[in-house]
Design a protein around this motif. Sequence first.
Motif, PDB file in Angstrom:
ATOM      1  N   SER A  91      22.017  63.579  34.267  1.00  0.00           N
ATOM      2  CA  SER A  91      21.817  62.979  32.812  1.00  0.00           C
ATOM      3  C   SER A  91      20.642  63.583  32.139  1.00  0.00           C
ATOM      4  N   ASP A  92      19.584  63.984  32.931  1.00  0.00           N
ATOM      5  CA  ASP A  92      18.295  64.383  32.190  1.00  0.00           C
ATOM      6  C   ASP A  92      18.528  65.472  31.261  1.00  0.00           C
ATOM      7  N   TYR A  93      17.831  65.417  30.033  1.00  0.00           N
ATOM      8  CA  TYR A  93      18.031  66.495  29.067  1.00  0.00           C
ATOM      9  C   TYR A  93      16.725  67.658  29.241  1.00  0.00           C
ATOM     10  N   ILE A  94      17.257  68.905  29.006  1.00  0.00           N
ATOM     11  CA  ILE A  94      16.371  69.840  29.368  1.00  0.00           C
ATOM     12  C   ILE A  94      16.380  70.730  27.985  1.00  0.00           C
ATOM     13  N   VAL A  95      15.135  71.057  27.231  1.00  0.00           N
ATOM     14  CA  VAL A  95      15.184  71.868  26.345  1.00  0.00           C
ATOM     15  C   VAL A  95      15.010  73.331  26.894  1.00  0.00           C
ATOM     16  N   MET A  96      15.882  74.309  26.527  1.00  0.00           N
ATOM     17  CA  MET A  96      15.874  75.583  27.209  1.00  0.00           C
ATOM     18  C   MET A  96      16.546  76.597  26.055  1.00  0.00           C
ATOM     19  N   PRO A  97      16.376  77.886  26.275  1.00  0.00           N
ATOM     20  CA  PRO A  97      16.910  78.797  25.403  1.00  0.00           C
ATOM     21  C   PRO A  97      18.487  78.577  25.638  1.00  0.00           C
ATOM     22  N   ASN A  98      19.078  78.840  24.330  1.00  0.00           N
ATOM     23  CA  ASN A  98      20.491  78.784  24.263  1.00  0.00           C
ATOM     24  C   ASN A  98      21.061  80.094  24.535  1.00  0.00           C
ATOM     25  N   ILE A  99      21.473  80.156  25.940  1.00  0.00           N
ATOM     26  CA  ILE A  99      22.047  81.475  26.379  1.00  0.00           C
ATOM     27  C   ILE A  99      23.019  82.012  25.629  1.00  0.00           C
ATOM     28  N   LEU A 100      24.068  81.104  25.307  1.00  0.00           N
ATOM     29  CA  LEU A 100      25.211  81.725  24.388  1.00  0.00           C
ATOM     30  C   LEU A 100      24.942  82.170  23.195  1.00  0.00           C
ATOM     31  N   VAL A 101      23.991  81.697  22.434  1.00  0.00           N
ATOM     32  CA  VAL A 101      23.391  82.190  21.316  1.00  0.00           C
ATOM     33  C   VAL A 101      22.762  83.389  21.206  1.00  0.00           C
ATOM     34  N   ARG A 129      21.241  76.924  17.419  1.00  0.00           N
ATOM     35  CA  ARG A 129      19.700  77.220  17.343  1.00  0.00           C
ATOM     36  C   ARG A 129      19.440  77.984  18.621  1.00  0.00           C
ATOM     37  N   ALA A 130      18.345  78.743  18.439  1.00  0.00           N
ATOM     38  CA  ALA A 130      17.816  79.626  19.572  1.00  0.00           C
ATOM     39  C   ALA A 130      17.531  78.610  20.886  1.00  0.00           C
ATOM     40  N   PHE A 131      17.188  77.655  20.702  1.00  0.00           N
ATOM     41  CA  PHE A 131      16.995  76.581  21.765  1.00  0.00           C
ATOM     42  C   PHE A 131      17.759  75.327  21.892  1.00  0.00           C
ATOM     43  N   MET A 132      18.533  74.822  22.891  1.00  0.00           N
ATOM     44  CA  MET A 132      19.223  73.862  23.017  1.00  0.00           C
ATOM     45  C   MET A 132      18.739  72.599  23.671  1.00  0.00           C
ATOM     46  N   ASN A 133      19.206  71.636  23.542  1.00  0.00           N
ATOM     47  CA  ASN A 133      18.812  70.318  24.237  1.00  0.00           C
ATOM     48  C   ASN A 133      20.099  69.896  24.984  1.00  0.00           C
ATOM     49  N   ARG A 134      20.106  69.735  26.227  1.00  0.00           N
ATOM     50  CA  ARG A 134      21.332  69.651  26.879  1.00  0.00           C
ATOM     51  C   ARG A 134      21.023  69.033  28.328  1.00  0.00           C
ATOM     52  N   THR A 135      22.056  68.188  28.862  1.00  0.00           N
ATOM     53  CA  THR A 135      21.722  67.550  29.969  1.00  0.00           C
ATOM     54  C   THR A 135      22.000  68.647  31.233  1.00  0.00           C
ATOM     55  N   VAL A 136      21.480  68.095  32.362  1.00  0.00           N
ATOM     56  CA  VAL A 136      21.336  69.128  33.500  1.00  0.00           C
ATOM     57  C   VAL A 136      22.872  69.328  33.987  1.00  0.00           C
ATOM     58  N   GLY A 137      23.776  68.445  33.806  1.00  0.00           N
ATOM     59  CA  GLY A 137      25.171  68.346  34.184  1.00  0.00           C
ATOM     60  C   GLY A 137      25.704  69.522  33.391  1.00  0.00           C
ATOM     61  N   GLU A 138      25.359  69.505  32.045  1.00  0.00           N
ATOM     62  CA  GLU A 138      26.006  70.350  30.869  1.00  0.00           C
ATOM     63  C   GLU A 138      25.521  71.755  31.300  1.00  0.00           C
ATOM     64  N   ILE A 139      24.457  71.926  31.463  1.00  0.00           N
ATOM     65  CA  ILE A 139      23.738  73.228  31.756  1.00  0.00           C
ATOM     66  C   ILE A 139      24.304  73.869  33.160  1.00  0.00           C
ATOM     67  N   MET A 140      24.736  73.143  33.994  1.00  0.00           N
ATOM     68  CA  MET A 140      24.911  73.506  35.400  1.00  0.00           C
ATOM     69  C   MET A 140      26.258  73.917  35.293  1.00  0.00           C
ATOM     70  N   TRP A 141      27.403  72.809  34.835  1.00  0.00           N
ATOM     71  CA  TRP A 141      28.847  72.915  34.939  1.00  0.00           C
ATOM     72  C   TRP A 141      29.801  73.161  33.958  1.00  0.00           C
ATOM     73  N   GLY A 142      29.025  73.287  32.632  1.00  0.00           N
ATOM     74  CA  GLY A 142      29.707  73.580  31.526  1.00  0.00           C
ATOM     75  C   GLY A 142      29.585  72.545  30.328  1.00  0.00           C
ATOM     76  N   TYR A 143      29.850  73.068  29.156  1.00  0.00           N
ATOM     77  CA  TYR A 143      30.082  72.130  28.032  1.00  0.00           C
ATOM     78  C   TYR A 143      30.901  72.914  26.797  1.00  0.00           C
ATOM     79  N   GLU A 144      31.434  72.092  26.027  1.00  0.00           N
ATOM     80  CA  GLU A 144      32.278  72.706  24.982  1.00  0.00           C
ATOM     81  C   GLU A 144      31.542  73.109  23.963  1.00  0.00           C
ATOM     82  N   ASP A 145      31.417  74.307  23.459  1.00  0.00           N
ATOM     83  CA  ASP A 145      30.652  74.797  22.345  1.00  0.00           C
ATOM     84  C   ASP A 145      31.803  75.473  21.386  1.00  0.00           C
TER      85      ASP A 145
END
Length: 361
Positions: A91-101, A129-145
Motif C-alpha cells: 500500500s506504500d505510494y511511489i512517485v515514478m515515471p508514468n510508463i504508459l504515458v 502526467r509524466a510522473f505518477m503516484n501509485r501504490t506498490v501493489g498497483e505498479i506491480m500487479w496492475g491498475y485501471e487507466d
Amino acid sequence: LQNVRIDPSSLSFNMWKEIPVPFYLSVYFFHVVNPDNVLKGEKPQVQERGPYVYREFRHKSNITFNDNDTVSFLEYRTFQFQPAKSYGLESDYIVMPNILVLTAAMLVENQPLSLKVLMSLAFSTLGERAFMNRTVGEIMWGYEDPLMDFINKYFPNLLPFNGKFGLFSELNNTHSGLFTVFTGVKDFSRIHLVNKWNGLSKVSFWHSDQCNMINGTSGQMWAPFMTPESSLEFYSPDACRSMKLVYQEAGVFEGIPIYRFVAPPTLFANGSVYPPNEGFCPCLESGIQNVSTCRFGAPLFLSHPHFYNADPVLAEAVLGLHPNHQEHSLFLDIHPVTGIPMNCSVKLQLSLYIKAVKGIG
C-alpha cells in the motif's frame, strides 16, 4: 549419471519438475523526490524504497517427452507478498515515471502531427502526467487507466494488452514460454541445453544472428562435472536473450562445495565497447541494454542496479545512486558435480528512457 538426467526414473526428476528451494523476488523502487523539477530539466533525485519481497513458486506442467531426446514443458510462476521479509507494504505510494504515458508518447513520435495532437488531448483530458503516484501493489500487479481504453480504441495494436497495466501483471500465474530441452538420456553431453523456445531455434528481437541465438539451458540446472573452465549460459525469456556467466572462484555454501559464477563486465556493454553486443543496439551509454524491441516498443533498458558496471555518466545523471560491487553484482553458486544451483542472487534494474517528444505536450 542416471540420477541427474531428465527422466521420471531419475532421483533428481521431482526436483527438476518442482524446485524445492524457495525463490524470493525482492523488488526495489526509485521514488522520485523532485518530479516537477525534472520536467524543467533538473537532475532526478531518487530515494530507493524496498525491498518488497515476494515468494516465487514455480512448477512445470504439460511435460511431454519427445522422440529426439528432448522434453517440452511450460513453467508457471506465482508470487506471494511476504510482509515479514519486506521493508514496506504494497500500500506504500511511489512517485515514478508514468510508463504508459511515456511509452505512448514515444510510440507516436514518428506519427503525423494530427495523431500527436490527439494523444496530447487525451493526456490533458484524462489528467495524465509524466510522473505518477501509485501504490506498490498497483505498479506491480496492475491498475485501471482510462488512457489504456483510449489508446486501444484510437490507436489499435499500439499496445499488446488490454485491461490493467502493471509491471508484473503479465508474470503472475503465467508461464515464460514453451521450453524444449535435452534430457541427457541418449546424449549426456547435451543435458539441460535448450533445443527450442516457443518452437524457435533462435529469436528475432535483435539485429545479429549471434545476439538472436538461444544458447545454454533454461536457467535452472546445468550439466554436471563442471570445471573452472566451464561457463554458465542460459536463455532468459524476461530479458529476451541468452546470457553467459563466467567462473570466479570455488567456495562452500552451507557445507557444500560450490563454484561461483558472475556476470562479466561485458554483459550489458554497448557495441563500441564490446563488438559482439552490436546486435543489441541501437545503444546508448555502455552498461545498459535497450530491450524496447522485445517490450512492445516501450523505451526500457536493462542493467545492473544503480548502473553498476556501466558508464559512470549514467549514475552521475541521477542524484541518489550509489553503485557498488557488494550490493549490485549478480552471482550463481553451482554444485559442480551435479550442476544444481545452491545459492543465487540475480540483481537487475529496469529503467525507462525519458525524453521530450516534439508535438506532445
